[in-house]
Design an enzyme around this catalytic site. Structure first.
Site, PDB file in Angstrom:
ATOM      1  N   HIS A 266      -0.757   6.881   6.762  1.00  0.00           N
ATOM      2  CA  HIS A 266      -0.299   5.887   5.781  1.00  0.00           C
ATOM      3  C   HIS A 266       0.869   5.063   6.305  1.00  0.00           C
ATOM      4  O   HIS A 266       1.034   3.899   5.926  1.00  0.00           O
ATOM      5  CB  HIS A 266       0.107   6.610   4.495  1.00  0.00           C
TER       6      HIS A 266
ATOM      7  N   ASP B 139       2.693  -0.549   1.821  1.00  0.00           N
ATOM      8  CA  ASP B 139       2.829   0.312   0.652  1.00  0.00           C
ATOM      9  C   ASP B 139       3.337  -0.542  -0.518  1.00  0.00           C
ATOM     10  O   ASP B 139       2.722  -1.548  -0.849  1.00  0.00           O
ATOM     11  CB  ASP B 139       3.749   1.494   0.996  1.00  0.00           C
TER      12      ASP B 139
ATOM     13  N   TYR C 140       7.445   2.753  -9.851  1.00  0.00           N
ATOM     14  CA  TYR C 140       6.246   3.374 -10.416  1.00  0.00           C
ATOM     15  C   TYR C 140       6.307   3.397 -11.938  1.00  0.00           C
ATOM     16  O   TYR C 140       5.283   3.198 -12.610  1.00  0.00           O
ATOM     17  CB  TYR C 140       6.097   4.797  -9.876  1.00  0.00           C
TER      18      TYR C 140
END
Length: 283
Positions: free
Chosen positions: A265, A103, A206
């Site tokens: 994921h 990730d 982010y």
């Protein structure tokens, strides 16, 4: 949990918490993603840390868990994250490493291999798209899957949502893995994510990626990665589609992609035996 020796590394002007297991001649350095911590690599620490060939180290990335949490989105620009890893390799007494990233840890690992290939013996990426491939292969469907990245640009609200219902965001991992993450294991990661400042700092990854030119420009350096690379991809990823891996051979000289059926994921936690076997066969 006592999966190894807990230590602090002074790197790049901050302190990073890490867990080390094993005393082999090769460093295996592990970088976690959002909203995890070093503990997401517990299965790999146990498996490879008992191997005489490896010294295994799982980091708490900057802003997470017991690592230092510099304030502001600018503190999470990609060049700083890359330099953290480069200096961690040297602080641990090694000249290079086998670098594992999942990730967000995978996003950083791609950039480390691009800008410091001399530090990376082998690169292993788990469900983290190559930056050029992500840019070129993203579809409208992928944008919808990535809705949370846009939501995270709001101030304050994402942090409040992350902390709601006893950090219920982290329970999404447990549900996605069909219970492969136990209640006790989930509590370890909730405890880590509940450390003061972690929610804001982790979301700042982010914000920096969207708002800072030095983070957005990193894809250019990744157009020619000379490091031998293995990509492991869980096909049941709700956030990232397999189409993001199209054309990887254009930008990575030595690339192998392995898909895991029925894996979410949260690759190394959901399917640890398969992941460990693939890594070992590559190394």
């Amino acid at each position: 949990p006592k999966l190894g020796e807990h230590l602090d590394l002074d790197v790049n002007g901050i302190r990073l918490h890490a867990v080390r297991r094993g005393q082999g001649p090769r460093l295996m350095l592990m970088l976690h993603g959002f909203p995890e911590c070093w503990y997401s690599w517990r299965h790999q620490l146990e498996h490879f840390g008992g191997d005489k060939d490896f010294t295994c180290v799982a980091l708490d990335m900057r802003g997470y868990g017991l690592s230092e949490k510099p304030w502001g989105a600018a503190s999470y620009a990609m060049p700083l994250l890359v330099e953290d890893v480069a200096q961690a390799v040297r602080a641990l007494g090694f000249e290079k490493c086998v670098l594992l990233g999942h990730d967000w840890g995978g996003a950083v690992a791609w950039q480390v291999a691009a800008s410091h290939p001399e530090l990376v013996e082998d690169l292993v990426i788990l469900n983290a798209p190559h930056p050029v491939a992500f840019k070129k292969n993203s579809t409208f469907r992928q944008l919808l899957r990535s809705w949370y990245m846009f939501f995270f640009q709001w101030p304050v609200l994402p942090e409040l949502m992350a902390r709601m219902s006893d950090y219920g965001t982290l329970e999404l991992m447990q549900r996605a893995t069909g219970g492969a993450i136990s209640d006790d294991e989930l509590e370890v990661m909730k405890h880590s994510f509940s450390q003061p400042g972690t929610a804001t700092c982790s979301i700042n990854y982010y914000r920096a990626a969207f708002q800072l030119p030095q983070s957005r420009g990193g894809w250019k350096a990744a157009q020619d990665i000379p490091v031998r690379t293995l990509v492991i991809w869980g096909l049941e990823d709700e956030h990232l589609g397999r189409e993001l891996n199209q054309g990887l051979e254009k930008w990575v000289r030595d690339i192998e992609v392995k898909y895991l059926e029925g894996c979410s994921h949260w690759t190394q936690q959901h399917c640890p035996d398969e992941v460990n076997a693939l890594i070992r066969s590559r190394l």
